[in-house]
Design a protein around this motif. Sequence first.
Motif, short mmCIF file in Angstrom:
data_model
loop_
_atom_site.label_atom_id
_atom_site.label_comp_id
_atom_site.label_asym_id
_atom_site.label_seq_id
_atom_site.Cartn_x
_atom_site.Cartn_y
_atom_site.Cartn_z
N HIS A 385 0.81 -1.21 0.00
CA HIS A 385 0.00 0.00 0.00
C HIS A 385 0.84 1.26 0.00
O HIS A 385 0.49 2.25 -0.64
CB HIS A 385 -0.96 -0.01 1.19
CG HIS A 385 -0.28 -0.13 2.51
ND1 HIS A 385 -0.04 -1.34 3.12
CD2 HIS A 385 0.22 0.81 3.36
CE1 HIS A 385 0.57 -1.14 4.28
NE2 HIS A 385 0.74 0.15 4.44
N ARG A 453 -5.70 -2.08 5.00
CA ARG A 453 -6.39 -3.32 4.64
C ARG A 453 -7.90 -3.13 4.62
O ARG A 453 -8.60 -3.75 3.83
CB ARG A 453 -6.00 -4.44 5.61
CG ARG A 453 -4.53 -4.84 5.52
CD ARG A 453 -4.27 -6.11 6.30
NE ARG A 453 -2.86 -6.47 6.24
CZ ARG A 453 -2.29 -7.13 5.24
NH1 ARG A 453 -3.01 -7.48 4.19
NH2 ARG A 453 -1.01 -7.41 5.27
N THR A 456 -8.86 -1.38 1.30
CA THR A 456 -8.52 -2.12 0.09
C THR A 456 -9.18 -3.48 0.02
O THR A 456 -9.05 -4.17 -0.98
CB THR A 456 -7.00 -2.29 -0.02
OG1 THR A 456 -6.49 -2.93 1.16
CG2 THR A 456 -6.32 -0.95 -0.19
N SER A 457 -9.87 -3.86 1.07
CA SER A 457 -10.58 -5.13 1.04
C SER A 457 -11.87 -4.96 0.26
O SER A 457 -12.73 -4.18 0.63
CB SER A 457 -10.89 -5.59 2.47
OG SER A 457 -11.63 -6.78 2.45
N ASP A 467 -11.65 -7.46 8.08
CA ASP A 467 -10.84 -6.42 8.70
C ASP A 467 -11.69 -5.42 9.47
O ASP A 467 -11.44 -4.22 9.47
CB ASP A 467 -9.99 -5.69 7.66
CG ASP A 467 -8.76 -6.49 7.31
OD1 ASP A 467 -7.87 -6.62 8.17
OD2 ASP A 467 -8.70 -7.00 6.18
N ALA A 477 -6.69 -9.99 4.54
CA ALA A 477 -5.29 -10.11 4.17
C ALA A 477 -5.10 -11.09 3.03
O ALA A 477 -4.13 -11.00 2.29
CB ALA A 477 -4.47 -10.57 5.38
N PRO A 487 -3.19 -7.44 -1.66
CA PRO A 487 -2.39 -7.22 -0.46
C PRO A 487 -0.98 -6.83 -0.80
O PRO A 487 -0.61 -6.73 -1.96
CB PRO A 487 -2.45 -8.58 0.27
CG PRO A 487 -3.62 -9.29 -0.33
CD PRO A 487 -3.72 -8.81 -1.73
#
Length: 730
Positions: A385, A453, A456-457, A467, A477, A487
């Motif tokens: 990231h 996380r 971006t999940s 998360d 993850a 990830p």
Amino acid sequence: METEDISGGVTVATQTSSLSVVRGREVKRQLEDLDDDDQDDAEVPPSFRRYVALLNRTGPRLVVLSLWISLFVIGVGVYLPLQRLLKVSVEPPYGSDSEAAKATYDKMFPPEPVTLAAMITANGEPGEMLINADATLDYQLFPLPHVSYDPVDDLTALAEVISLDLKDLMKKYLDRCDFDFYSFFDMCAGHTVCPETELQSFTHQLFFPERYGGSEGMILVHMKSCDGEAVYKECVFEKQPFCDPVAALSEDWAEYRERRTHDCIETGRSECNVLLQVVSTPYVFEDIILGVEYGMALSTVATMLAFVVLFAMLRNVRQLALVTANILCAITATIALMYPIAAFVMPVVVTAPPMLVAVALAMSIDYSLFLLSRFNQERALGRPHHRALGVALFTAGHTIAVSGATLALCFCTMLALPTSTITSMALGNAIAVCMSVVVTLTLTPTTLLAAPRFYTSSRKYGLSLDDTPFGSPGLAAQAALPSRAAPDAPSKGDVAAAGSSGLPIGAAVGVSDAAAADLAEGAAPQRDVWALLGLRVQRHARLITVLLALAAVPFALALKEFTYVEDLTPLMQTSHPATHAFIKLADTFGQDLTTPVKLLIMAPTQEDGTTLDITGNKAWSIATCHMLQSLAHNVTSALVAQGHNYTMEPRDFVGLMTFSGGCVAEGYNLGPIDIMPFLKLAAQFTMLGDVLTNQGHNATQVYAHCHEDLFSETGNAWMRTLREQLVGAG
């Protein structure tokens, strides 16, 4: 467990008991991609890497978040106070001579009274008139001069009923307010001695324009004070308690018009032969405010549609929360900065907030999409990231900064235009653009690094519990963004572990199946149509510049014929009844009522240091009148020299010292008769003096009439020339 040496000197661990051996060619290409990460990192300038590293620390993140939260709270807190500072009327340009003159005028004179106007129109058989417009004056000594009209043969009786009804509606406010009622049918109300017939002969052309032959008329009310407080145009908009009767009377008149129109349609009675239209300052302000609210509603609908497009592009509901935060912070921060500007720097019109909200919405959405799209693309390639954010800031961030600077500069150039309506909106829009850029390049990276996380999940488009305190911390993850994000990129040892786990290399490093296939086959990335267009434009930059310059020629030529309207009309809704009445008022009775041009004339200072009292000073009145007559001649000469076929006459000035081109102190004759004694006897001249002269009796105002549209080429030339010649005359 055993090892196998693969070409390229890489050792990959495999578990032959349950997993297949990964082909050496795929592993080699995957490791080359990891080396490319290091190369991309090297291409990002160190300043960007340091910026990302700074935001990756807790302390700086708290500072950024605290700053934006503070601006958000301040913006929300000053929103209502800012509404009370907004101007509904058109103010002079900031820093102009007109602004200085207005400031002097405001010191000399009390606020102008609130005006309510009722327009009556003959709507019966052709030839029917509200008054006998063909009446002639009798210039004999006996009887006195008069105008005659027959209420049986025309519509005067119906018009007189309307006048009486409107006046009756005002009676319940007599105990609270001081007002003047002006009607052709009520000239002598309140006067013990009044030659009504003579006054009607003097005023019928004022209330019934001669060019309409008596088919158009007007009734006026000037609201001067209520509850002992001087009323002014904005007091209704500001919801001052002492202005409640003004707003209530305006509503009463509007309801009377609607009720009368409804009765005419339902019953078809003869009252329909006289149409009634009402326009007032509160009614116009209501029109403007409704238009502003309608614009805000459109912005809300457009925002919903924009969020649908954003979701289709980002495919992650959680990232929409970042966009929402950007929008709210950009809007509130702009409002927080506009409040001191409106309070201490320049007037801000009521249309400025809706415009800056629309600009902040559009720019925040666009810039957030630029940054997050590039960030997701980098994550989809398997980069961690912080690396993905660094590349996004270096590429998309550069585009955002350049775009915002260009747009803000364009808005700032509008500050040179001589109209307060545009300048206040331009300044608000420029601030909104700058705030959108800053919030996108600071708040979005900070929030992403605070919970990388989480944002971006994208399993189930971000609607899962991954998360979160209620979900498995490991799911996010392992779940990669479908063709969007992934990830953190693994190390070379992670690739070896992937081989030992039996997972495909693409899944191990967080790359989609399609991307993994491209890596395996060595496919070259495909450029879309916009990228190809950009390359073509860059290669032919000189030719494109020439073509754009040629395309601008017709627009530059059109600017020579460009005209604009600097009154309340552009702020009003096209379908509101007040808009139609306001435009008709200007068309019927001239722009003097809607956009008056006034000259402020101040008395000279005497030898003893005191200011001359102009009340009843015949010498000063005659000298000022002759100055205005000479000014009209000089304006005409200057306009003719400029190529304009325009003649300004002394009768175009109306003031305490001049009327109909003559000097009041020298008398005003109709034929052989001086009618000034009759005007003074009816207290009309005294009332006029109270309106045009300040309380100190050392300044007066003179109205100047233009025969052309003030916003036409000739009208603009007249205004400019009048100002220039007035400086010379003073």
